[in-house]
Design an enzyme around this catalytic site. Sequence first.
Site, PDB file in Angstrom:
ATOM      1  N   ALA A 167       0.841  -1.203   0.000  1.00 34.77           N
ATOM      2  CA  ALA A 167       0.000   0.000   0.000  1.00 34.77           C
ATOM      3  C   ALA A 167       0.872   1.248   0.000  1.00 34.77           C
ATOM      4  O   ALA A 167       0.570   2.230  -0.690  1.00 34.77           O
ATOM      5  CB  ALA A 167      -0.938  -0.002   1.200  1.00 34.77           C
ATOM      6  N   ASP A 168       1.950   1.217   0.756  1.00 33.69           N
ATOM      7  CA  ASP A 168       2.898   2.330   0.768  1.00 33.69           C
ATOM      8  C   ASP A 168       3.540   2.521  -0.601  1.00 33.69           C
ATOM      9  O   ASP A 168       3.573   3.633  -1.142  1.00 33.69           O
ATOM     10  CB  ASP A 168       4.003   2.074   1.794  1.00 33.69           C
ATOM     11  N   SER A 169       4.095   1.449  -1.143  1.00 32.05           N
ATOM     12  CA  SER A 169       4.817   1.588  -2.404  1.00 32.05           C
ATOM     13  C   SER A 169       3.876   1.929  -3.555  1.00 32.05           C
ATOM     14  O   SER A 169       4.206   2.761  -4.411  1.00 32.05           O
ATOM     15  CB  SER A 169       5.600   0.306  -2.717  1.00 32.05           C
ATOM     16  N   GLY A 172       2.946   5.509  -3.338  1.00 36.73           N
ATOM     17  CA  GLY A 172       4.113   6.301  -3.723  1.00 36.73           C
ATOM     18  C   GLY A 172       4.282   6.371  -5.228  1.00 36.73           C
ATOM     19  O   GLY A 172       4.627   7.427  -5.786  1.00 36.73           O
TER      20      GLY A 172
END
Length: 413
Positions: A167-169, A172
Amino acid sequence: MSKPLDGIKVLDLSWVFSAPYATLMLQDLGAEVVKVERPGAGDRSRSIPPFKESVSGYFYMLNRGKKSISLNMKSEEGKQLFLDLAKEFDVIVENFVAGTVDKLGIGYEAVKEVNPKIIYASLNGFGSEGPYSKLPCIDGIAQAMGGLMSQNGLEGGKPLKTGPAVADSLSGIYLTVGILSALLERNQTGKGQRIEVSMMDSVFSVLEETVIRTSMTGEPLMARGNKDPLGAPWEAFETSDDKWVIVCASGNDRFIKVYHGIGRDDIVKEFEGDDIPSMEKRAANLDYLNSIFADWAKNRTAEQVLRFLADLHVPAGEVKTGKDLIKDPHLLGRNMVVDVEHPVLGKVKLPNLPIKFFGREMGIRSGDKPIEPQLGEHNKEILQSLLGLDESEINSLKEKGIIYEAGLINSSR
């Protein structure tokens, strides 16, 4: 050698993984990235392992080559310094809970007053509107609320998040796309703008057929492990050398080739038919069909299984670990695993930028010696070159606690 974003300056308020991942990509494409960190502690990822002599490999991975200033923006003088700096930058990136930067007086509306051309890029858990907007969020929460956890894991088992912070990557990457699009539009219109990426939105957007299937059938798509009803065999299979191979034999033709190839013409005869009826019948008996292939595979090495499937043009691959990947000949050949040297961490390997420009190298190269910034390391450089402050003015800011330098972090380099 020139890069696409040469001359673009990014003022980076972000921390930990999601938005720093975006600014790392922007840097690899040529942008100059200046981190704005909290006095004293800095980016929280400075305290995330693995460590060597108090230096975080995690922080290094995401912040190599960036610059750092440490600025107390809860003070009026610190806030004014930030707004003065904002006049000199093309992009501002932040990933606080929605509304935080506005409360500090450094949000888009405040910055737009001093720099109408600014691209103000925000990444947060749930966006700035909606009932969840003020909730805190990290990767696992976004995976859960965005729908990924309900579809990940074994059939009938508890929901699972993925290992890496996807979810972070993913958010991003979306933020990077948004920033690049906004820069392109600014070149055409001369106007800046505010853009926003939500982690929950990002996860929800990549759930494949979930939304259309649920809207058409009324049934949610649930976890099914490594299986897929599109074909057989379709699962991860253990081999005689204690490795795992995943096989994704989609379609009737591949089903026939595989089971004929392992000497099970009886299975082919039982399940062969027109594509749609045959697919439905295979899906209803997928565990049985997978078990037959599993019995065949467990008496062969991974190399033997993969060679057999490659000859049939059936998609398959070894399940690789981190140890496998950092010496994988394909990744090495594509310059995706890069050997670099760090003054404290020593010789380490990093993943490279996966975007390839033919005829030009992006990202980093083996043998490079990129370093991460010490907390506040570039205070003097940035404040002198961009704002014209002299030595006495900078020393005064230090004495008042407006700026901060951590002289002990990475001091051995």
